[in-house]
Scaffold this motif. Sequence first.
Motif, PDB file in Angstrom:
ATOM      1  N   GLU A 163      45.737  37.508  25.287  1.00  0.00           N
ATOM      2  CA  GLU A 163      45.840  38.039  23.922  1.00  0.00           C
ATOM      3  C   GLU A 163      44.916  39.237  23.708  1.00  0.00           C
ATOM      4  O   GLU A 163      45.001  39.914  22.693  1.00  0.00           O
ATOM      5  N   GLY A 164      43.998  39.457  24.650  1.00  0.00           N
ATOM      6  CA  GLY A 164      43.046  40.542  24.503  1.00  0.00           C
ATOM      7  C   GLY A 164      41.855  40.184  23.635  1.00  0.00           C
ATOM      8  O   GLY A 164      41.080  41.052  23.234  1.00  0.00           O
ATOM      9  N   ARG A 165      41.681  38.905  23.336  1.00  0.00           N
ATOM     10  CA  ARG A 165      40.564  38.479  22.488  1.00  0.00           C
ATOM     11  C   ARG A 165      39.259  38.429  23.261  1.00  0.00           C
ATOM     12  O   ARG A 165      38.196  38.631  22.682  1.00  0.00           O
ATOM     13  N   ILE A 166      39.340  38.139  24.575  1.00  0.00           N
ATOM     14  CA  ILE A 166      38.162  38.203  25.439  1.00  0.00           C
ATOM     15  C   ILE A 166      38.574  38.871  26.749  1.00  0.00           C
ATOM     16  O   ILE A 166      39.752  38.889  27.102  1.00  0.00           O
ATOM     17  N   SER A 167      37.606  39.393  27.440  1.00  0.00           N
ATOM     18  CA  SER A 167      37.865  40.043  28.725  1.00  0.00           C
ATOM     19  C   SER A 167      37.678  39.040  29.860  1.00  0.00           C
ATOM     20  O   SER A 167      37.123  37.946  29.664  1.00  0.00           O
ATOM     21  N   HIS A 168      38.135  39.421  31.045  1.00  0.00           N
ATOM     22  CA  HIS A 168      37.880  38.599  32.230  1.00  0.00           C
ATOM     23  C   HIS A 168      36.375  38.441  32.431  1.00  0.00           C
ATOM     24  O   HIS A 168      35.898  37.361  32.797  1.00  0.00           O
ATOM     25  N   GLY A 169      35.633  39.509  32.180  1.00  0.00           N
ATOM     26  CA  GLY A 169      34.182  39.461  32.340  1.00  0.00           C
ATOM     27  C   GLY A 169      33.538  38.465  31.397  1.00  0.00           C
ATOM     28  O   GLY A 169      32.647  37.703  31.794  1.00  0.00           O
ATOM     29  N   LYS A 170      33.970  38.460  30.142  1.00  0.00           N
ATOM     30  CA  LYS A 170      33.414  37.522  29.162  1.00  0.00           C
ATOM     31  C   LYS A 170      33.796  36.093  29.525  1.00  0.00           C
ATOM     32  O   LYS A 170      32.967  35.178  29.420  1.00  0.00           O
ATOM     33  N   ALA A 171      35.032  35.887  29.957  1.00  0.00           N
ATOM     34  CA  ALA A 171      35.466  34.546  30.365  1.00  0.00           C
ATOM     35  C   ALA A 171      34.627  34.059  31.546  1.00  0.00           C
ATOM     36  O   ALA A 171      34.189  32.908  31.572  1.00  0.00           O
ATOM     37  N   ALA A 172      34.403  34.937  32.505  1.00  0.00           N
ATOM     38  CA  ALA A 172      33.584  34.580  33.669  1.00  0.00           C
ATOM     39  C   ALA A 172      32.167  34.229  33.227  1.00  0.00           C
ATOM     40  O   ALA A 172      31.579  33.255  33.718  1.00  0.00           O
ATOM     41  N   GLU A 173      31.626  35.010  32.297  1.00  0.00           N
ATOM     42  CA  GLU A 173      30.283  34.741  31.772  1.00  0.00           C
ATOM     43  C   GLU A 173      30.232  33.362  31.119  1.00  0.00           C
ATOM     44  O   GLU A 173      29.302  32.588  31.350  1.00  0.00           O
ATOM     45  N   ILE A 174      31.234  33.035  30.309  1.00  0.00           N
ATOM     46  CA  ILE A 174      31.306  31.727  29.646  1.00  0.00           C
ATOM     47  C   ILE A 174      31.341  30.615  30.696  1.00  0.00           C
ATOM     48  O   ILE A 174      30.697  29.571  30.535  1.00  0.00           O
ATOM     49  N   LEU A 175      32.086  30.841  31.778  1.00  0.00           N
ATOM     50  CA  LEU A 175      32.246  29.833  32.826  1.00  0.00           C
ATOM     51  C   LEU A 175      31.060  29.781  33.781  1.00  0.00           C
ATOM     52  O   LEU A 175      30.955  28.859  34.589  1.00  0.00           O
ATOM     53  N   GLY A 176      30.202  30.785  33.720  1.00  0.00           N
ATOM     54  CA  GLY A 176      29.039  30.818  34.598  1.00  0.00           C
ATOM     55  C   GLY A 176      29.363  31.229  36.023  1.00  0.00           C
ATOM     56  O   GLY A 176      28.702  30.789  36.970  1.00  0.00           O
ATOM     57  N   ILE A 177      30.397  32.083  36.176  1.00  0.00           N
ATOM     58  CA  ILE A 177      30.782  32.570  37.505  1.00  0.00           C
ATOM     59  C   ILE A 177      30.920  34.087  37.459  1.00  0.00           C
ATOM     60  O   ILE A 177      30.890  34.689  36.386  1.00  0.00           O
ATOM     61  N   PHE A 178      31.065  34.694  38.622  1.00  0.00           N
ATOM     62  CA  PHE A 178      31.274  36.136  38.698  1.00  0.00           C
ATOM     63  C   PHE A 178      32.701  36.482  38.284  1.00  0.00           C
ATOM     64  O   PHE A 178      33.641  35.710  38.512  1.00  0.00           O
ATOM     65  N   LYS A 179      32.868  37.653  37.697  1.00  0.00           N
ATOM     66  CA  LYS A 179      34.188  38.123  37.258  1.00  0.00           C
ATOM     67  C   LYS A 179      35.184  38.124  38.420  1.00  0.00           C
ATOM     68  O   LYS A 179      36.329  37.678  38.270  1.00  0.00           O
ATOM     69  N   MET A 180      34.761  38.624  39.576  1.00  0.00           N
ATOM     70  CA  MET A 180      35.670  38.687  40.720  1.00  0.00           C
ATOM     71  C   MET A 180      36.100  37.293  41.164  1.00  0.00           C
ATOM     72  O   MET A 180      37.244  37.095  41.580  1.00  0.00           O
ATOM     73  N   ASP A 181      35.201  36.317  41.041  1.00  0.00           N
ATOM     74  CA  ASP A 181      35.560  34.933  41.387  1.00  0.00           C
ATOM     75  C   ASP A 181      36.615  34.392  40.425  1.00  0.00           C
ATOM     76  O   ASP A 181      37.527  33.663  40.829  1.00  0.00           O
ATOM     77  N   LEU A 182      36.507  34.755  39.150  1.00  0.00           N
ATOM     78  CA  LEU A 182      37.499  34.317  38.166  1.00  0.00           C
ATOM     79  C   LEU A 182      38.844  34.983  38.437  1.00  0.00           C
ATOM     80  O   LEU A 182      39.890  34.324  38.403  1.00  0.00           O
ATOM     81  N   ILE A 183      38.828  36.265  38.727  1.00  0.00           N
ATOM     82  CA  ILE A 183      40.065  36.987  39.033  1.00  0.00           C
ATOM     83  C   ILE A 183      40.731  36.373  40.264  1.00  0.00           C
ATOM     84  O   ILE A 183      41.945  36.167  40.295  1.00  0.00           O
ATOM     85  N   THR A 184      39.924  36.035  41.262  1.00  0.00           N
ATOM     86  CA  THR A 184      40.444  35.397  42.478  1.00  0.00           C
ATOM     87  C   THR A 184      41.020  34.022  42.160  1.00  0.00           C
ATOM     88  O   THR A 184      42.097  33.663  42.652  1.00  0.00           O
ATOM     89  N   LEU A 185      40.329  33.253  41.339  1.00  0.00           N
ATOM     90  CA  LEU A 185      40.817  31.924  40.943  1.00  0.00           C
ATOM     91  C   LEU A 185      42.170  32.032  40.253  1.00  0.00           C
ATOM     92  O   LEU A 185      43.110  31.311  40.596  1.00  0.00           O
ATOM     93  N   TYR A 186      42.278  32.947  39.290  1.00  0.00           N
ATOM     94  CA  TYR A 186      43.558  33.140  38.607  1.00  0.00           C
ATOM     95  C   TYR A 186      44.626  33.612  39.592  1.00  0.00           C
ATOM     96  O   TYR A 186      45.779  33.179  39.517  1.00  0.00           O
ATOM     97  N   GLY A 187      44.263  34.484  40.504  1.00  0.00           N
ATOM     98  CA  GLY A 187      45.215  34.974  41.499  1.00  0.00           C
ATOM     99  C   GLY A 187      45.765  33.854  42.360  1.00  0.00           C
ATOM    100  O   GLY A 187      46.962  33.823  42.667  1.00  0.00           O
TER     101      GLY A 187
END
Length: 91
Positions: free
Chosen positions: A38-62
Amino acid sequence: MTTVIMELPDEMISFAMPKSKEKQLVRNAMMLYPYIQEGRISHGKAAEILGIFKMDLITLYGKMGLPYIKMSDEEIEEELETISYLKEVMT
């Protein structure tokens, strides 16, 4: 951390309350994914909330088949044509 009390169908308990840390991360990442789309948060913010690196979150979603960049086939084709054109012009 905050504890949230929710009403869920009994059949959902094993999905909502996974035992392993990895499955908990996946569950939490999936809870945030709609807000990223929805564009309400970024991948970076989501990663921060989860306590992981942004690239790790992108990889997880991938790994789950969820794209980082949403483009149609036509948009991808246009981008590839632009890259080819720029390569020709630059050389």
